[in-house]
Design a protein around this motif. Structure first.
Motif, mmCIF file in Angstrom:
data_model
loop_
_atom_site.group_PDB
_atom_site.id
_atom_site.type_symbol
_atom_site.label_atom_id
_atom_site.label_comp_id
_atom_site.label_asym_id
_atom_site.label_seq_id
_atom_site.Cartn_x
_atom_site.Cartn_y
_atom_site.Cartn_z
ATOM 1 N N PRO A 18 69.936 17.718 25.964
ATOM 2 C CA PRO A 18 71.051 18.399 26.308
ATOM 3 C C PRO A 18 71.049 19.773 26.773
ATOM 4 O O PRO A 18 71.354 20.080 27.911
ATOM 5 N N ALA A 19 70.471 20.335 25.810
ATOM 6 C CA ALA A 19 70.374 21.888 25.860
ATOM 7 C C ALA A 19 69.366 22.124 27.140
ATOM 8 O O ALA A 19 69.887 23.205 28.135
ATOM 9 N N GLY A 20 68.198 21.537 27.186
ATOM 10 C CA GLY A 20 67.303 22.049 28.195
ATOM 11 C C GLY A 20 67.818 21.629 29.399
ATOM 12 O O GLY A 20 67.686 22.252 30.511
ATOM 13 N N LYS A 39 58.224 16.084 25.786
ATOM 14 C CA LYS A 39 57.206 15.018 25.253
ATOM 15 C C LYS A 39 57.337 13.523 25.263
ATOM 16 O O LYS A 39 56.713 12.733 25.150
ATOM 17 N N ARG A 40 58.961 13.324 25.176
ATOM 18 C CA ARG A 40 59.181 12.029 25.442
ATOM 19 C C ARG A 40 58.798 11.222 26.744
ATOM 20 O O ARG A 40 58.891 11.939 27.694
ATOM 21 N N GLY A 41 58.410 9.821 26.661
ATOM 22 C CA GLY A 41 57.982 9.448 27.919
ATOM 23 C C GLY A 41 59.304 8.832 28.906
ATOM 24 O O GLY A 41 59.188 8.750 30.136
ATOM 25 N N HIS A 112 78.046 8.057 25.644
ATOM 26 C CA HIS A 112 76.721 8.245 24.940
ATOM 27 C C HIS A 112 75.815 9.111 25.772
ATOM 28 O O HIS A 112 75.831 9.548 26.857
ATOM 29 N N GLN A 113 74.917 9.697 24.831
ATOM 30 C CA GLN A 113 74.018 11.074 25.467
ATOM 31 C C GLN A 113 73.127 10.606 26.458
ATOM 32 O O GLN A 113 72.907 11.443 27.644
ATOM 33 N N GLY A 114 72.822 9.346 26.645
ATOM 34 C CA GLY A 114 72.041 8.947 27.895
ATOM 35 C C GLY A 114 72.465 9.092 29.177
ATOM 36 O O GLY A 114 71.915 9.390 30.273
ATOM 37 N N ASP A 226 64.011 22.445 22.289
ATOM 38 C CA ASP A 226 62.881 21.210 21.891
ATOM 39 C C ASP A 226 63.353 20.596 20.478
ATOM 40 O O ASP A 226 62.559 20.211 19.722
ATOM 41 N N GLY A 227 64.723 20.681 20.276
ATOM 42 C CA GLY A 227 65.309 20.243 19.089
ATOM 43 C C GLY A 227 65.212 20.527 17.841
ATOM 44 O O GLY A 227 64.717 21.622 17.496
ATOM 45 N N ALA A 228 65.651 19.835 16.863
ATOM 46 C CA ALA A 228 65.724 20.419 15.526
ATOM 47 C C ALA A 228 64.218 20.912 15.023
ATOM 48 O O ALA A 228 64.046 21.713 14.167
ATOM 49 N N SER A 230 61.928 21.990 16.480
ATOM 50 C CA SER A 230 61.375 22.758 17.543
ATOM 51 C C SER A 230 59.816 23.384 17.449
ATOM 52 O O SER A 230 59.479 24.238 16.440
ATOM 53 N N TRP A 231 59.022 22.995 18.142
ATOM 54 C CA TRP A 231 57.692 23.596 18.280
ATOM 55 C C TRP A 231 57.462 24.919 18.715
ATOM 56 O O TRP A 231 57.045 25.975 18.183
ATOM 57 N N VAL A 232 58.662 25.327 19.752
ATOM 58 C CA VAL A 232 58.461 26.640 20.125
ATOM 59 C C VAL A 232 58.864 27.724 19.154
ATOM 60 O O VAL A 232 58.203 28.857 18.883
ATOM 61 N N ALA A 360 67.392 27.461 22.068
ATOM 62 C CA ALA A 360 68.774 26.854 22.305
ATOM 63 C C ALA A 360 69.180 25.386 21.468
ATOM 64 O O ALA A 360 68.010 24.795 21.487
ATOM 65 N N GLY A 361 70.222 25.249 21.417
ATOM 66 C CA GLY A 361 70.564 23.903 20.702
ATOM 67 C C GLY A 361 70.176 23.681 19.310
ATOM 68 O O GLY A 361 70.118 24.550 18.447
ATOM 69 N N ASP A 362 69.629 22.494 19.052
ATOM 70 C CA ASP A 362 69.302 21.984 17.665
ATOM 71 C C ASP A 362 68.246 22.922 17.251
ATOM 72 O O ASP A 362 68.021 23.105 16.026
ATOM 73 N N GLY A 372 81.537 16.203 16.084
ATOM 74 C CA GLY A 372 80.896 15.991 17.584
ATOM 75 C C GLY A 372 80.756 17.135 17.981
ATOM 76 O O GLY A 372 80.864 17.354 19.203
ATOM 77 N N GLN A 373 79.975 18.082 17.362
ATOM 78 C CA GLN A 373 79.936 19.418 17.902
ATOM 79 C C GLN A 373 78.288 19.607 18.454
ATOM 80 O O GLN A 373 78.190 20.375 19.553
ATOM 81 N N GLY A 374 77.180 18.775 17.814
ATOM 82 C CA GLY A 374 76.020 19.412 18.050
ATOM 83 C C GLY A 374 75.591 19.299 19.408
ATOM 84 O O GLY A 374 74.984 20.502 19.993
ATOM 85 N N MET A 375 76.009 18.159 20.219
ATOM 86 C CA MET A 375 75.390 18.154 21.699
ATOM 87 C C MET A 375 76.095 19.344 22.322
ATOM 88 O O MET A 375 75.720 19.888 23.387
ATOM 89 N N ASN A 376 77.709 19.484 22.085
ATOM 90 C CA ASN A 376 78.372 20.264 22.912
ATOM 91 C C ASN A 376 77.837 21.743 22.640
ATOM 92 O O ASN A 376 77.832 22.644 23.625
#
Ligand code: FAD
Length: 685
Positions: A18-20, A39-41, A112-114, A226-228, A230-232, A360-362, A372-376
């Motif tokens: 969602p953040a990206g 990285k996900r296919g 849902h997020q998808g 890149d999420g919780a 995060s590689w970056v 940004a984000g997670d 319900g805050q994470g994605m928002n």
């Protein structure tokens, strides 16, 4: 690599969650050269986050796809609180509105997020050539610090690795067994997302073509979304700070078979001794159950030891729910998704490196999923950042504005963690047996917290501090993180006069009410005019322009705005459209039929040789034929003298001042905008 010149991009986004995707959406709308990799296919198809707060829906609407989320989602209107009675039997103790009435034209919904990611992808595709590159991840990141202040430089060099299909295929969460059930805990095709087949085919062809290759690119800006894990973030050496204990949540998406009467309401159910469950009614007859699992076994004795997640199955979660909801019965035949979600409450120490590489984000905040805050909040981080980066890349604004990303969003992340902390205790605590039971949570305490929490959770309460783009009182260094983002040059300091619009709060998003177009009488919400396209808005609330005093002020400000050396002209690229950088709007409250479009200075109704007059900038606070009267002057607390309001491209209020305060506006924008003729920051004479 292989002697090929690195490709140059303005922005590279790592992570298409969602953040990206929010960042990519801004870049698409603002025409910024961008690449985004994940990285996900495949994208996700169901499960994960689901709640959309009303501010998020306002943002979606400003990008043009709010209606898709609104139509497809399940709307949650009421929260029912269930608590044990004196005999320990759960009873409904209260009903409260889910979204506080009147705060937004949208209410909280779930989807849902998808699907949400789908809306972004469609929107991005419709207006740009940005495409998510799946199965691609960075393997090296370098920042040339000597170039960070050079606006034309590409100081970031990134090596991207194209994964093989096998590498890019999402794995089940390690350690979680599905124990015989055919439903996986993460990624599988849901029956409610039938439109992704072509994506999958394209992705696999793409993966096959470039698998196991590397390429080097140079970027002006990078966003780590890149999420919780995060590689970056790890490359930058930044940390998340906070509690070391992780909570384990069980999440089950089922079509329930139950005699519990409020299963289609959002419920917080506290049992006397079996724990609590949060019930979230969803689209397609689904219901989500969130349970904080308390009976999982820990491996090792030390505090914060990891829990053995292989012990958690859909059955474990269901049984926990059955114990809480008893004597009501609960079962299912259809399981859509489930997960065990392990999370701590943490905030990143830094949100950017040299205002070139952002997080940004997670990647910079993690917390429980209850509210319900994470994605928002993740999307809203990128919503805050995107237009700033776009303004700077385009050479419209100076790099100074980028500092406000950390000062504005880190405070929100800290507030979020504090909120989550309070809420967790209340949600997971044992209900009080009676008024003498001080350790237990009283029903009233829980209800109060829910009501207060609703305002925070709506996203509407966000109030950005004073800075060079928010002209209000406040200590510019008091940003919660020691960063000075205030007005750097006192010559440019401008302060709002809040009494001119008593219900417009500088630093908050402007409330929306209905207004009518002067030319065709069509009603629309103010927010519908404030599309997310990177433009600043100057709204002249002109009052009753039949009054000669108001008419004179309108003429005066119109003349100054149109002058050859006005800030509108200085900061708009030559050859650009008149509203490329600033949109000048007027909202008056004279009777619509007693004034004419042509009573307004030309700067409010620009003329184009081919397209004629622009009829979409002058509005009236008036009675519509079919949709009532928005009473915007009354609702915003604007008196007969009118006022001018400056809105940032994200609809937050920058400045409120007198209607004809042209000089103040000029000063305000001169504090951070770039003169187009000379290509450098303007200096006031
Ligand atoms: P993410 O959604 O995590 O997206 C990050 C993206 O980056 C992913 O697509 C990932 O593949 C990609 N990525 C990661 N590393 C790299 C790399 N090195 N290179 C390239 N790409 C990379 N929130 C709720 O509100 N309610 C819930 O019930 C809920 N359940 C959840 C269940 C699970 C299993 C998870 C993981 C999260 C859940 N969340 C929930 C949280 C919510 O999904 C997040 O807050 C939200 O998705 C954050 O968005 P994001 O874009 O910051 O990160």
């Amino acid at each position: 690599v292989n002697g090929v010149q690195p490709e140059k991009v303005d922005v590279l986004i790592v992570g298409a969650g969602p953040a990206g995707l929010m960042m990519a959406e801004w870049m698409a709308k603002c025409g910024i050269k961008t690449r985004i990799c994940d990285k996900r296919g495949t994208k996700i198809f169901n499960g994960q986050a689901d709640g959309l707060q009303c501010r998020t829906l306002e943002i979606f609407d400003s990008f043009g796809f709010g209606h898709r989320a609104w139509i497809e989602s399940n709307h949650m209107l009421e929260i029912c609180l269930w608590n044990p009675d004196k005999d320990g039997i759960i009873r409904r103790s209260d009903r409260i509105p889910d979204t506080i009435p009147g705060i937004s034209r949208f209410q909280q919904v779930v989807l849902h997020q998808g699907r949400i990611e789908r809306f972004f992808l469609d929107s991005i595709e419709s207006c740009s050539d940005i495409r998510v590159e799946r199965g691609v991840m960075p393997s090296k990141l370098e920042l040339n610090q000597t170039l960070v202040e050079d606006n034309d430089a590409y100081p970031i060099t990134v090596t991207l690795r194209h994964l093989s299909e096998e590498e890019a295929t999402p794995q089940q969460q390690t350690g979680i067994s599905t124990n015989g059930t055919s439903v996986m805990d993460g990624l599988f095709r849901s029956n409610i997302a039938p439109d992704d087949t072509q994506d999958l085919l394209n992705d696999s062809a793409h993966l096959n073509g470039k698998a196991n290759t590397e390429e080097v690119i140079q970027a002006k800006y990078v966003l780590g979304a890149d999420g919780a894990h995060s590689w970056v973030r790890n490359q930058l050496g930044f940390k998340l700070e906070g509690e070391s204990t992780d909570y384990i949540w069980g999440v089950l998406d089922i079509v329930p078979i139950t005699d519990f009467p409020d299963i289609r309401m959002r419920c917080a159910i506290h049992s006397a001794s079996a724990g609590s469950v949060m019930v979230i009614p969803r689209e397609n007859k689904l219901v989500r159950l969130y349970i904080q699992l308390t009976t999982t076994e820990k491996i090792g004795d030390s505090a914060g030891a990891r829990v053995d997640r292989s012990k958690i199955t859909p059955q474990t979660i269901l049984q926990a729910a059955q114990r809480i909801i008893a004597p009501y019965k609960l079962d299912y035949r259809k399981l859509d998704w489930w997960t065990a979600y392990q999370i701590g409450q943490r905030v990143g120490t830094q949100f950017s490196s040299h205002e070139r590489i952002f997080l940004a984000g997670d990647a910079v905040h993690t917390h429980s999923p209850k509210a319900g805050q994470g994605m928002n909040v993740s999307m809203q981080d990128a919503y805050n950042l995107g237009w700033k980066v776009a303004n700077v890349v385009k050479g419209i604004a100076s790099r100074d504005i980028l500092k406000t990303y950390q000062s504005e969003r880190r405070r929100i992340a800290q507030d979020l963690i504090a909120f989550d902390h309070r809420f967790s205790r209340l949600f997971s605590g044992r209900p009080a047996k009676d008024v003498m039971d001080e350790e237990g949570i009283s029903i009233q305490e829980f209800k109060n917290a829910f009501e207060k929490g609703n305002m925070f959770a709506s996203g509407i309460a966000v109030d950005y501090g004073s800075s060079l783009i928010v002209a209000k009182q406040g200590n510019s260094t008091d940003q919660g993180d020691g960063t000075d983002v205030g007005v750097h040059n006192p010559d440019y300091q401008v302060l709002s006069i809040p009494t001119l619009a008593t219900k417009v709060e500088v630093g908050k998003r402007i409330p929306s009410h209905k207004i009518l177009n002067q030319s065709d009488a069509r009603p629309s919400h103010l927010h519908e005019l404030l599309r997310s396209n990177g433009r600043w808005r100057i709204i002249t609330f002109a009052g009753d322009i039949r009054d000669p005093v108001q008419a004179a002020k309108l003429k005066n400000v119109g003349t100054k705005l149109a002058a050859p050396n006005s800030f509108l002209k200085r900061f708009t690229p030559s050859g650009g459209r008149y509203d490329d950088v600033f949109e000048v709007l007027a909202i008056h409250n004279a009777p619509r039929t007693q004034v004419s479009f042509f009573d307004f200075p030309e700067v409010y109704r620009n003329f184009d040789e081919i397209e004629g007059w622009d009829y979409w900038k002058i509005f009236v606070d008036g009675q519509s034929y079919h949709e009532g009267h928005g009473q915007i002057y009354e609702n915003l607390g604007i008196g007969p003298a009118g006022c001018s309001v400056v809105l940032r491209p994200d609809q937050y209020v920058s400045y409120v001042g007198p209607m004809d305060a042209y000089d103040e506006l000029d000063k305000f924008f001169s504090g951070f905008m770039v003169t187009q003729e000379k290509g450098k920051k303007v200096v006031l004479s």
